[in-house]
Scaffold this active site. Structure first.
Site, PDB file in Angstrom:
ATOM      1  N   LYS A  33       0.824  -1.219   0.000  1.00  0.00           N
ATOM      2  CA  LYS A  33       0.000   0.000   0.000  1.00  0.00           C
ATOM      3  C   LYS A  33       0.856   1.266   0.000  1.00  0.00           C
ATOM      4  CE  LYS A  33      -1.698   0.884   4.000  1.00  0.00           C
ATOM      5  NZ  LYS A  33      -0.832   2.028   4.415  1.00  0.00           N
ATOM      6  N   ASP A 217      -4.357   8.042   2.737  1.00  0.00           N
ATOM      7  CA  ASP A 217      -3.908   6.736   3.236  1.00  0.00           C
ATOM      8  C   ASP A 217      -4.866   6.252   4.325  1.00  0.00           C
ATOM      9  OD1 ASP A 217      -2.348   4.513   3.685  1.00  0.00           O
ATOM     10  OD2 ASP A 217      -0.835   5.560   4.869  1.00  0.00           O
ATOM     11  N   GLU A 218      -4.968   4.929   4.502  1.00  0.00           N
ATOM     12  CA  GLU A 218      -5.811   4.332   5.555  1.00  0.00           C
ATOM     13  C   GLU A 218      -7.229   4.915   5.521  1.00  0.00           C
ATOM     14  OE1 GLU A 218      -4.749   1.844   7.019  1.00  0.00           O
ATOM     15  OE2 GLU A 218      -2.605   1.980   7.455  1.00  0.00           O
ATOM     16  N   GLN A 248      -9.708  -4.080   7.533  1.00  0.00           N
ATOM     17  CA  GLN A 248      -8.811  -3.695   8.622  1.00  0.00           C
ATOM     18  C   GLN A 248      -9.316  -2.459   9.367  1.00  0.00           C
ATOM     19  OE1 GLN A 248      -4.415  -4.369   8.119  1.00  0.00           O
ATOM     20  NE2 GLN A 248      -4.953  -4.352   5.945  1.00  0.00           N
ATOM     21  N   ARG A 615      -0.563 -10.382  10.663  1.00  0.00           N
ATOM     22  CA  ARG A 615       0.724  -9.824  11.114  1.00  0.00           C
ATOM     23  C   ARG A 615       1.852 -10.831  10.924  1.00  0.00           C
ATOM     24  NH1 ARG A 615      -0.338  -5.541   9.857  1.00  0.00           N
ATOM     25  NH2 ARG A 615      -2.221  -6.547   9.110  1.00  0.00           N
TER      26      ARG A 615
END
Length: 743
Positions: A33, A217-218, A248, A615
């Site tokens: 990303k 972003d995010e 997420q 993770r």
């Protein structure tokens, strides 16, 4: 082809080289990303599409913003210092500084951090004569910030009852005071910036014509007000490049709204979502587990992670008899991994809530394994635990000045700094302790060596202090002496419980909007005391306090030292590790009990599990305990539903170690007999009567699913068992009619 594009896969290349149009990029975990975002910015500049002056990029942390600037500078020979790349708060601050007059702010306006904001609120409540028990300052702070994040001023908040009307009054007073002093809090930065763009067309059009490209972003973590701010800033000619992953989105408690991604798709007329699904982090078995798990959520935009790195190792699942056995297993596996050459810093221990770290820390401490608590404090170093330990130290020894200074006005009891300074001056001049000076102030004479405070004598003699500080000191002394007297005959766990109940700590943190974690930690302190009683030869309060000091101070990993990483799953987002241990996977812990009472709570818990699983790069461990001590009491658990939602073909069930911690009773449930998931054997009534069911035994019911037996009674045809089925609650079942299967 530009050298910037040579290392991109087809989907990344499509995203980076899009023409001048808005786009939604669904970027899965480990799919590159940040690489796509920074390369997109570099490509736009290198191709002449836009100058650095015409780009605005926003993210959620200063660390992420710095990383973006560093990568862009490495790709292009440009000075990035003047670029508008930063967090929402940082960019809004920059906008308001440039247009402070239009925003109604002084040129040198100051920003209040959370602690400063709380101090202003406390001052306002005091001036208004508010009851701080009915209106705790932190609750008022949350109310104000929540209203601002909804884009509402005090005059716009609708009050439905007397309580809300008072809160609105406090909000209005707070607004007035901040405007008077020329200060803004973090929530105000965004709200005032939004209001500036909304009402000032000249400023709005200036930035719309300047920023032809906005990159976010995010995006799944944006709040409603942040999205509205972005929509205002984006003009008809602006291309908004939004990158995020709805799977997420784990920050609903901070105002994140996953619905923004759907709205963005409609508002900006996105023809097709670009999906980055190739994962460069994890092996195939880990990705299969994550993909299958998250498909149980509804309303997803949808993607399927894959890798070219092969299947990798199976995911190891450990069914521990107790929480201490679980911790011992983790320690043994960590030692094995280190022996294989894996650095401790590449191993993470994840848990759902901070309170779960204590048992793990204890096991690591005993094994002399260095560790570091990421994004938080070690258990015995957490604020609420240090407050509780200070009260316990005062019970053990009231002459402890450090403990007294920590808690004398916590929770607040009207003892100000001036009163404490006077007491400290007296101690410096006459010797003794602060406790003795307090007793002298209360009694007006030299203190006795023991006994309860003689309240009738308080305030006589030379005590000239104002009433409120004197009453505060009297109340504190009476509280400590009362607790000391009551606790003389109590066992250690009950001493801790009594202290928590009467000190006011529980009530104080109950009033905090985000005090749930602190309350869990305080309850875990009772568990720590209970465990200590079983483990230590001398279970006195003083010995327990020494033990707490040792665990807080020893084995601290220094800077640069290789150390195991402990953290909550929330803290782990954005990180990756060679090996990950995900512990405490039990119904009620993960998913957390609180998720049952919140709309969409279970789906957010599943997204949190998805984040935890992704993770891991090479090895993933999932573990749960059949029994766990919580709040000083043993509770029997069933595995989280999330393990059931993972394909069984990618799991390897490990055989429990045939031992328990020396001070714990042997578990009531049987251990598994093979080093893989056991076969389920159906038992009829006759066989069950011959081999009675036992409390703590794991079972499966055809209708209600997996459960654990918590009670047994009766014989023959009247035999029945009570089974706790997690999501289906507890049920009594007659064995003659209900066929159970044993795990």
């Amino acid at each position: 082809m530009s050298s910037l594009l040579t290392a991109l896969n087809p989907e990344q290349l499509e995203a980076v080289t899009l023409p001048h149009q808005s786009a939604l990029v669904l970027a899965g975990a480990g799919s590159g990303k940040t690489k796509v975002l920074t390369t997109r910015i570099a490509y736009l500049i290198q191709s002449g599409e836009v100058s650095p002056h015409g780009i605005l990029a926003v993210t959620f942390t200063n660390k992420a913003a710095k990383e973006m600037l560093t990568r862009i500078a490495a790709m292009l020979p440009i000075n990035t210092r003047g670029m508008w790349i930063g967090t929402f708060h940082g960019l809004c601050n920059r906008l308001l500084r440039a247009h402070h007059q239009d925003a109604g702010l002084p040129q040198t306006f100051q920003i209040l951090d959370s602690a400063d904001q709380l101090a202003v609120i406390k001052r306002i409540l005091k001036n208004l004569g508010a009851d701080d028990e009915k209106f705790p300052p932190r609750q008022v702070q949350w109310f104000i910030n929540n209203a601002k994040e909804e884009g509402l001023r005090a005059s716009q908040v609708e009050a439905y009852d007397d309580y809300t009307r008072k809160m609105v009054e406090f909000y209005a007073s707070y607004e007035h005071q901040c405007n008077k002093e020329g200060v803004v809090d973090f929530a105000e930065l965004l709200l005032r910036s939004y209001e500036l763009l909304m009402r000032n067309e000249i400023v709005r059009e200036h930035y719309r014509s300047r920023f032809l490209h906005i990159l976010v972003d995010e995006f799944q973590d944006t709040s409603r007000l942040q999205y509205k701010w972005l929509r205002l800033l984006a003009g008809p000619k602006t291309a908004v490049f939004a990158v995020g992953d709805d799977d997420q989105s784990i920050y609903a408690f901070r105002g994140a709204n996953t619905g923004n991604m759907r709205e963005f798709e409609q508002d900006f007329r996105i023809p097709r979502i670009i999906k980055l699904e190739q994962n460069y982090r994890s092996h195939g078995n880990i990705l299969d587990a994550a993909n299958t798990l998250i498909r149980n959520n509804n309303g997803r935009l949808g993607k399927n992670l894959w890798t070219s790195e092969g299947r990798g190792e199976p995911i190891r699942v450990y069914n521990a008899p107790t929480d201490f056995d679980e911790a011992a297993f983790i320690v043994d596996e960590v030692k094995s991994l280190r022996a294989e050459g894996v650095q401790l810093s590449q191993i993470a221990l994840l848990y759902r809530s901070n309170a779960q770290s204590r048992v793990l820390e204890h096991a690591l401490f005993n094994a002399s394994l260095p560790y570091r608590v990421y994004g938080g404090m070690r258990f015995f170093e957490r604020q609420e635990i240090k407050h509780a330990l200070a009260y316990l130290r005062m019970i053990a020894n009231p002459e402890d000045d450090n403990a007294l200074l920590r808690i004398v006005n916590f929770p607040a009891r009207g003892i100000g700094l001036r009163s404490l300074e006077q007491l400290q001056d007296e101690v410096r001049q006459q010797g003794g302790s602060l406790w003795e000076a307090m007793l002298k102030k209360c009694r007006g004479r030299e203190p006795a060596t023991s006994g309860l405070l003689n309240k009738s004598s308080a305030g006589v003699g030379e005590n000239k202090e104002p009433d409120r500080p004197r009453r505060g000191i009297e109340g504190f002394v009476a509280l400590i002496e009362s607790m000391r007297q009551v606790c003389e005959t109590l066992p250690l766990p009950e001493i801790v419980e009594h202290m928590l109940e009467h000190s006011g700590l529980i009530r104080h943190y109950q009033a905090e909007r985000e005090g749930a974690d602190r309350l869990e930690n305080l309850n875990e302190l009772v568990t720590a005391a209970t465990a200590f009683v079983h483990e230590a030869e001398d279970d006195g309060l003083a010995v327990f306090l020494n033990h707490a000091s040792l665990e807080a101070g020893e084995h601290q990993a220094g800077g640069g030292e290789d150390a195991l990483q402990l953290m909550t799953v929330h803290s782990a987002k954005g990180l990756e590790f060679h090996s990950v241990f995900l512990s405490g996977l039990e119904e009620g812990l993960f998913p957390h009990d609180n998720s049952r009472n919140e709309a969409g709570g279970l789906e957010e818990e599943r997204r949190l599990m998805y984040v935890a699983v992704t993770r891991a790069k090479r090895r993933l461990y999932l573990s749960f305990a059949q029994s766990r001590m919580l709040h000083g009491q043993t509770r029997y658990n069933i595995p989280t539903r999330f393990i059931e939602e993972i394909p069984q073909g990618v799991l390897k069930w490990l055989q429990p170690v045939q031992k328990t911690a020396p001070w714990r009773p042997a578990p009531l449930s049987p251990t598994q007999e093979v080093a893989q998931r056991p076969q389920i054997r159906e038992m009829g009534v006759r066989e069950a009567t011959a081999s009675p069911w036992r409390v703590g035994q794991n079972v499966v019911h055809a209708k209600f699913g997996a459960g654990v037996i918590v009670n047994c009674e009766g014989r023959g045809a009247d035999a029945r068992v009570e089974v706790k089925f997690g999501r289906n609650g507890s049920k009594w079942l007659l064995l003659e009619y209900a066929k159970l299967t044993a795990l």
